[in-house]
Design a protein around this motif. Sequence first.
Motif, PDB file in Angstrom:
ATOM      1  N   LEU A  20     120.448  23.275  -8.831  1.00  0.00           N
ATOM      2  CA  LEU A  20     120.547  22.618  -7.530  1.00  0.00           C
ATOM      3  C   LEU A  20     120.631  21.098  -7.579  1.00  0.00           C
ATOM      4  O   LEU A  20     120.986  20.477  -6.578  1.00  0.00           O
ATOM      5  N   GLY A  21     120.299  20.497  -8.696  1.00  0.00           N
ATOM      6  CA  GLY A  21     120.163  19.046  -8.779  1.00  0.00           C
ATOM      7  C   GLY A  21     121.379  18.258  -8.330  1.00  0.00           C
ATOM      8  O   GLY A  21     121.271  17.351  -7.501  1.00  0.00           O
ATOM      9  N   ILE A  22     122.547  18.588  -8.845  1.00  0.00           N
ATOM     10  CA  ILE A  22     123.763  17.845  -8.509  1.00  0.00           C
ATOM     11  C   ILE A  22     124.105  18.029  -7.035  1.00  0.00           C
ATOM     12  O   ILE A  22     124.475  17.074  -6.338  1.00  0.00           O
ATOM     13  N   THR A  23     123.949  19.238  -6.530  1.00  0.00           N
ATOM     14  CA  THR A  23     124.244  19.501  -5.120  1.00  0.00           C
ATOM     15  C   THR A  23     123.297  18.709  -4.219  1.00  0.00           C
ATOM     16  O   THR A  23     123.729  18.085  -3.236  1.00  0.00           O
ATOM     17  N   LEU A  24     122.009  18.708  -4.539  1.00  0.00           N
ATOM     18  CA  LEU A  24     121.045  17.941  -3.737  1.00  0.00           C
ATOM     19  C   LEU A  24     121.325  16.445  -3.811  1.00  0.00           C
ATOM     20  O   LEU A  24     121.204  15.736  -2.804  1.00  0.00           O
ATOM     21  N   LEU A  25     121.722  15.963  -4.971  1.00  0.00           N
ATOM     22  CA  LEU A  25     122.065  14.557  -5.135  1.00  0.00           C
ATOM     23  C   LEU A  25     123.274  14.203  -4.270  1.00  0.00           C
ATOM     24  O   LEU A  25     123.269  13.205  -3.549  1.00  0.00           O
ATOM     25  N   ARG A  26     124.307  15.037  -4.305  1.00  0.00           N
ATOM     26  CA  ARG A  26     125.523  14.810  -3.519  1.00  0.00           C
ATOM     27  C   ARG A  26     125.214  14.807  -2.021  1.00  0.00           C
ATOM     28  O   ARG A  26     125.629  13.904  -1.285  1.00  0.00           O
ATOM     29  N   ILE A  27     124.451  15.791  -1.563  1.00  0.00           N
ATOM     30  CA  ILE A  27     124.128  15.884  -0.136  1.00  0.00           C
ATOM     31  C   ILE A  27     123.240  14.713   0.297  1.00  0.00           C
ATOM     32  O   ILE A  27     123.435  14.139   1.377  1.00  0.00           O
ATOM     33  N   SER A  28     122.297  14.321  -0.540  1.00  0.00           N
ATOM     34  CA  SER A  28     121.413  13.216  -0.159  1.00  0.00           C
ATOM     35  C   SER A  28     122.187  11.902  -0.070  1.00  0.00           C
ATOM     36  O   SER A  28     121.943  11.103   0.847  1.00  0.00           O
ATOM     37  N   ILE A  29     123.122  11.665  -0.965  1.00  0.00           N
ATOM     38  CA  ILE A  29     123.949  10.457  -0.858  1.00  0.00           C
ATOM     39  C   ILE A  29     124.801  10.529   0.408  1.00  0.00           C
ATOM     40  O   ILE A  29     124.968   9.536   1.114  1.00  0.00           O
ATOM     41  N   GLY A  30     125.332  11.713   0.717  1.00  0.00           N
ATOM     42  CA  GLY A  30     126.097  11.880   1.949  1.00  0.00           C
ATOM     43  C   GLY A  30     125.264  11.566   3.182  1.00  0.00           C
ATOM     44  O   GLY A  30     125.734  10.891   4.104  1.00  0.00           O
TER      45      GLY A  30
END
Length: 189
Positions: A20-30
């Motif tokens: 989940l790390g990359i997905t959470l990082l992408r969504i949080s930056i969004g």
Amino acid sequence: MPMRIYARTVRALEQLSASLGITLLRISIGLIYVWFGAPKFVPGLSPAEALAADTTERLTFGLLSGGTASVLTGALETTIGLLLISGRALAPTLLLQLAHMAGTFTPLLLFPDRTWETYGICTLEGQYILKNLVLVAASIVILGHSRNRPQPPPGPAHGTGAWPWTAGEQPAHAHARGPAAPPDDHHTP
């Protein structure tokens, strides 16, 4: 017993992070992009509005100024944020985001009186800008994971002239010393 519990907990957290790390990082930056971009549509609502407008005006040599510059900056940031949240057109979105980030650092040079207290000590606006280093690093990580690419084999890349074969073509004697072993002195390409 406590060490086994610790080890299992660490393994579970590592697996969760890997999945989940990359997905959470992408969504949080969004979310950060939408959160910072949307207020720029309403005059006076964004604390960064004046600096963003002044920077855009300076970078466009006066072609865009004031409210127009702020609204266009907000539109860009909101669009980048929504695309990051959706995960669509990820590579072009991240490249656009990195280009935007390059622009966000320019006030450090264009407006040093507003971004620096003294040499090496930022104002609050300067700190607001420097935190973007984390967003840049995170975006590079996301971009690096944006496609399922096979990992390169250990050793020099094919075509560099260092080895006359790729990882799948290594001669039998190379495997005796390991998959990344260089050729012996008697081998001629």
